[in-house]
Design a protein around this motif. Structure first.
Motif, PDB file in Angstrom:
ATOM      1  N   LEU A  80      -2.723 -36.045 -23.548  1.00  0.00           N
ATOM      2  CA  LEU A  80      -1.392 -35.866 -22.951  1.00  0.00           C
ATOM      3  C   LEU A  80      -0.293 -36.200 -23.931  1.00  0.00           C
ATOM      4  CD1 LEU A  80      -2.248 -37.002 -19.381  1.00  0.00           C
ATOM      5  CD2 LEU A  80      -0.983 -34.920 -19.943  1.00  0.00           C
ATOM      6  N   VAL A  81      -0.509 -37.228 -24.738  1.00  0.00           N
ATOM      7  CA  VAL A  81       0.493 -37.577 -25.752  1.00  0.00           C
ATOM      8  C   VAL A  81       0.736 -36.364 -26.647  1.00  0.00           C
ATOM      9  CG1 VAL A  81       0.877 -38.947 -27.838  1.00  0.00           C
ATOM     10  CG2 VAL A  81       0.086 -40.068 -25.749  1.00  0.00           C
ATOM     11  N   ARG A  82      -0.331 -35.715 -27.049  1.00  0.00           N
ATOM     12  CA  ARG A  82      -0.172 -34.546 -27.926  1.00  0.00           C
ATOM     13  C   ARG A  82       0.503 -33.390 -27.198  1.00  0.00           C
ATOM     14  NH1 ARG A  82      -4.042 -32.740 -32.554  1.00  0.00           N
ATOM     15  NH2 ARG A  82      -1.965 -32.233 -33.338  1.00  0.00           N
ATOM     16  N   ARG A  90       3.072 -45.057 -23.147  1.00  0.00           N
ATOM     17  CA  ARG A  90       2.414 -44.217 -24.152  1.00  0.00           C
ATOM     18  C   ARG A  90       2.513 -42.744 -23.781  1.00  0.00           C
ATOM     19  NH1 ARG A  90      -3.374 -45.761 -24.071  1.00  0.00           N
ATOM     20  NH2 ARG A  90      -2.731 -47.184 -22.435  1.00  0.00           N
ATOM     21  N   VAL A  91       2.335 -42.440 -22.507  1.00  0.00           N
ATOM     22  CA  VAL A  91       2.388 -41.052 -22.042  1.00  0.00           C
ATOM     23  C   VAL A  91       3.713 -40.838 -21.315  1.00  0.00           C
ATOM     24  CG1 VAL A  91       1.384 -39.402 -20.411  1.00  0.00           C
ATOM     25  CG2 VAL A  91      -0.121 -40.761 -21.865  1.00  0.00           C
ATOM     26  N   PRO A  92       4.549 -39.918 -21.827  1.00  0.00           N
ATOM     27  CA  PRO A  92       5.876 -39.719 -21.231  1.00  0.00           C
ATOM     28  C   PRO A  92       5.808 -38.839 -19.981  1.00  0.00           C
ATOM     29  CG  PRO A  92       5.609 -38.289 -23.133  1.00  0.00           C
ATOM     30  CD  PRO A  92       4.328 -39.065 -23.008  1.00  0.00           C
ATOM     31  N   GLY A 150       4.067 -34.137 -26.378  1.00  0.00           N
ATOM     32  CA  GLY A 150       4.907 -34.621 -27.467  1.00  0.00           C
ATOM     33  C   GLY A 150       5.144 -33.633 -28.592  1.00  0.00           C
ATOM     34  N   GLU A 151       4.362 -32.573 -28.678  1.00  0.00           N
ATOM     35  CA  GLU A 151       4.551 -31.625 -29.780  1.00  0.00           C
ATOM     36  C   GLU A 151       4.507 -30.198 -29.230  1.00  0.00           C
ATOM     37  OE1 GLU A 151       1.445 -31.901 -32.764  1.00  0.00           O
ATOM     38  OE2 GLU A 151       0.706 -33.758 -31.935  1.00  0.00           O
ATOM     39  N   PRO A 166      -5.473 -40.037 -22.322  1.00  0.00           N
ATOM     40  CA  PRO A 166      -4.078 -40.297 -22.717  1.00  0.00           C
ATOM     41  C   PRO A 166      -3.715 -39.625 -24.042  1.00  0.00           C
ATOM     42  CG  PRO A 166      -5.114 -42.325 -21.961  1.00  0.00           C
ATOM     43  CD  PRO A 166      -6.200 -41.287 -22.049  1.00  0.00           C
ATOM     44  N   GLU A 167      -4.640 -39.653 -24.984  1.00  0.00           N
ATOM     45  CA  GLU A 167      -4.381 -39.041 -26.292  1.00  0.00           C
ATOM     46  C   GLU A 167      -4.038 -37.551 -26.135  1.00  0.00           C
ATOM     47  OE1 GLU A 167      -7.690 -39.961 -28.927  1.00  0.00           O
ATOM     48  OE2 GLU A 167      -7.173 -38.248 -30.190  1.00  0.00           O
ATOM     49  N   ALA A 219      -1.601 -45.760 -19.255  1.00  0.00           N
ATOM     50  CA  ALA A 219      -0.905 -45.157 -20.394  1.00  0.00           C
ATOM     51  C   ALA A 219       0.507 -44.701 -20.003  1.00  0.00           C
ATOM     52  CB  ALA A 219      -1.708 -43.982 -20.948  1.00  0.00           C
ATOM     53  N   VAL A 220       0.657 -44.268 -18.753  1.00  0.00           N
ATOM     54  CA  VAL A 220       1.988 -43.914 -18.250  1.00  0.00           C
ATOM     55  C   VAL A 220       2.829 -45.174 -18.093  1.00  0.00           C
ATOM     56  CG1 VAL A 220       3.180 -43.152 -16.144  1.00  0.00           C
ATOM     57  CG2 VAL A 220       1.337 -41.754 -17.109  1.00  0.00           C
TER      58      VAL A 220
END
Ligand code: GRF
Length: 197
Positions: free
Chosen positions: A179-181, A23-25, A184-185, A176-177, A18-19
């Protein structure tokens, strides 16, 4: 971020994928294990990621081991610590060092079935639904605020192995989901809840 693991490292690989595909910053700068033979270390090396073994065996206490792990994380200058099958409980000093910056993945819908031998317990209990949980780590056992959960049905003919395999597929999406959250927010912890936005 650093990934801490003790075993095969399939969740680490899902995070690394994901990195790598954007997808994952984030960047995985270190994969650390307490187990010298952990398969996850080999997987990290194959992906060109730095690895370190900090064995707990031979250390006089948990605190002594954790001080060494913390030193390795500090040296690598990590902001986030992702536990991915890391089979050690973390002490208060460790957790407080990275408050709200340590994640864990657990193969049940917490707060049901914390601890070990999860899938056996789920089947024995007759639960109809199981799943996985990504949560922030506090000093308790599988007890911090929940970031993401994904569920699966428990089938009548499930064995711990078949259930584990189905849950694991969801784990590889959930980590991954989460970490994205979180990356990202904006979010904050209110009591037991993570409030986004
Ligand atoms: C996963 O089931 C995870 O939920 C649990 O340990 C297992 C690790 O698997 N904490 P892997 O090493 O990521 O393949």
């Amino acid at each position: 971020m650093a990934v801490l693991l003790s075993g095969r490292g399939s969740n680490y690989l899902a995070l690394q994928d994901a990195v790598d595909d954007g997808r994952v910053p984030a960047e995985v700068v270190l994969v650390l294990s307490n187990q010298p033979g952990a398969q996850g270390l080999e997987r990290a090396k194959e992906r060109g990621v730095a690895t370190k073994v900090v064995p707990h065996r031979g250390e006089p206490s948990r605190a002594a081991h954790e001080r060494k792990v913390l030193a390795a994380l500090e040296e690598a200058k990590v902001d986030w610590v992702c536990l991915a099958g890391y089979m050690r409980l973390l002490g208060r000093d460790f957790v407080e060092h990275y408050t709200e910056r340590i994640l864990n993945i657990h193969p049940s819908l917490l707060p049901s079935f914390p601890g070990l031998h999860v899938h056996e317990q789920v089947i024995e209990h007759g639960a109809r639904v199981s799943g996985c949980t990504v949560h922030l780590v506090d000093a308790g056992l599988d007890s911090g605020p929940i970031v993401v959960q994904r569920s699966v049905s428990v089938l009548d003919d499930d064995t711990p192995e078949t259930l584990a395999a189905r849950v694991l597929e969801q784990e590889h999406l959930a980590y991954p989901e989460a970490l994205v959250r979180l990356l990202g927010e904006p979010w904050r912890v209110e009591g037991r809840r993570i409030v986004f936005g």
